[in-house]
Design a protein around this motif. Structure first.
Motif, PDB file in Angstrom:
ATOM      1  N   VAL A   3      40.509  30.911  35.905  1.00  0.00           N
ATOM      2  CA  VAL A   3      41.174  31.068  37.197  1.00  0.00           C
ATOM      3  C   VAL A   3      41.758  29.731  37.641  1.00  0.00           C
ATOM      4  CG1 VAL A   3      39.752  32.991  37.994  1.00  0.00           C
ATOM      5  CG2 VAL A   3      39.009  30.664  38.446  1.00  0.00           C
ATOM      6  N   GLU A   4      42.862  29.791  38.368  1.00  0.00           N
ATOM      7  CA  GLU A   4      43.449  28.578  38.935  1.00  0.00           C
ATOM      8  C   GLU A   4      42.832  28.356  40.314  1.00  0.00           C
ATOM      9  OE1 GLU A   4      47.850  26.849  39.917  1.00  0.00           O
ATOM     10  OE2 GLU A   4      47.629  28.336  38.310  1.00  0.00           O
ATOM     11  N   ILE A   5      42.233  27.197  40.494  1.00  0.00           N
ATOM     12  CA  ILE A   5      41.465  26.930  41.711  1.00  0.00           C
ATOM     13  C   ILE A   5      42.150  25.828  42.499  1.00  0.00           C
ATOM     14  CG2 ILE A   5      39.211  26.194  42.606  1.00  0.00           C
ATOM     15  CD1 ILE A   5      38.214  26.996  39.617  1.00  0.00           C
ATOM     16  N   VAL A  54      41.570  30.975  45.317  1.00  0.00           N
ATOM     17  CA  VAL A  54      41.978  31.575  44.043  1.00  0.00           C
ATOM     18  C   VAL A  54      42.911  32.734  44.379  1.00  0.00           C
ATOM     19  CG1 VAL A  54      41.207  32.733  41.927  1.00  0.00           C
ATOM     20  CG2 VAL A  54      39.746  30.989  43.001  1.00  0.00           C
ATOM     21  N   ASN A  55      44.092  32.723  43.807  1.00  0.00           N
ATOM     22  CA  ASN A  55      45.081  33.781  44.100  1.00  0.00           C
ATOM     23  C   ASN A  55      45.260  33.979  45.609  1.00  0.00           C
ATOM     24  OD1 ASN A  55      45.522  34.260  41.412  1.00  0.00           O
ATOM     25  ND2 ASN A  55      43.926  35.841  41.281  1.00  0.00           N
ATOM     26  N   PHE A  82      33.105  35.526  41.885  1.00  0.00           N
ATOM     27  CA  PHE A  82      33.844  34.396  41.305  1.00  0.00           C
ATOM     28  C   PHE A  82      32.928  33.292  40.793  1.00  0.00           C
ATOM     29  CE2 PHE A  82      37.096  36.746  43.343  1.00  0.00           C
ATOM     30  CZ  PHE A  82      38.266  36.430  42.675  1.00  0.00           C
ATOM     31  N   ILE A  87      33.900  26.865  40.189  1.00  0.00           N
ATOM     32  CA  ILE A  87      34.340  26.620  41.569  1.00  0.00           C
ATOM     33  C   ILE A  87      33.330  25.749  42.319  1.00  0.00           C
ATOM     34  CG2 ILE A  87      34.866  27.724  43.789  1.00  0.00           C
ATOM     35  CD1 ILE A  87      35.978  30.113  42.220  1.00  0.00           C
TER      36      ILE A  87
END
Ligand SMILES: CC(C)(COP(=O)(O)OP(=O)(O)OC[C@H]1O[C@@H](n2cnc3c(N)ncnc32)[C@H](O)[C@@H]1OP(=O)(O)O)[C@@H](O)C(=O)NCCC(=O)NCCS
Length: 141
Positions: A3-5, A54-55, A82, A87
């Protein structure tokens, strides 16, 4: 799952979402956790109260505070769906960097005695368990 954090400072408008995550995470919430009370903490520590996005949705947070001598860490939590994506680690690393920039010598936090998972997480990140007794006085409920 990769995931892009994005880590950004927390804002007043985020508190509703943070409360959801804290409740889902079993974080004990009391009189200090209303938006008004949290806003006092945030205004004095704008660059150390952080959320992880995230998103475009907040999935984690940590509230760091500096009292002029010590840093304190409150309410680190990641949404249950998540966890295991780095994270929590990224939030703590970012907070650590911010504390260093401010010249903080040492920072600490409390963990509920039965929260074995959090102890394991923090030890994995290099934090040391201290054998201390916590005392407090509740001034208002
Ligand atoms: C503790 C918590 C914040 C961890 O968040 P997370 O995003 O799932 O953790 P991460 O994915 O960032 O894990 C980072 C590293 O710690 C490791 N780790 C995570 N939990 C661990 C545990 N219980 N024991 C040992 N290592 C652990 C991960 O394997 C990962 O290792 P790596 O970087 O070498 O790959 C999350 O479990 C949570 O929200 N718990 C409920 C709330 C809570 O207890 N907060 C603390 C209040 S004091």
């Amino acid at each position: 799952m990769s995931v892009e954090i994005l880590i950004r400072p927390c804002s007043l408008a985020d508190f509703e979402r943070l409360r959801q995550i804290w409740e889902l995470s079993g974080i004990w919430l009391g009189a200090s956790d209303t938006p008004d009370e949290l806003e006092k903490l945030r205004l004095q520590n704008e660059d150390t109260c952080l959320v992880a996005v995230v998103n475009r949705e907040i999935q984690g947070c940590v509230m760091g505070a500096f009292d002029g001598r010590r840093g304190l860490v409150h309410h680190l939590a990641v949404h249950p769906d998540f966890r295991g994506n780095g994270i929590g680690k990224i939030l703590m690393e970012k907070l650590d960097r911010k504390f260093r920039e401010k010249g903080v010598v040492k920072y600490s936090f409390w963990i509920e005695a039965d929260n074995i998972n959090a102890v394991g997480f923090y030890q994995h990140l290099g934090y040391e368990l201290r054998d201390l007794i916590t005392m407090s006085k509740t001034i208002r409920e």
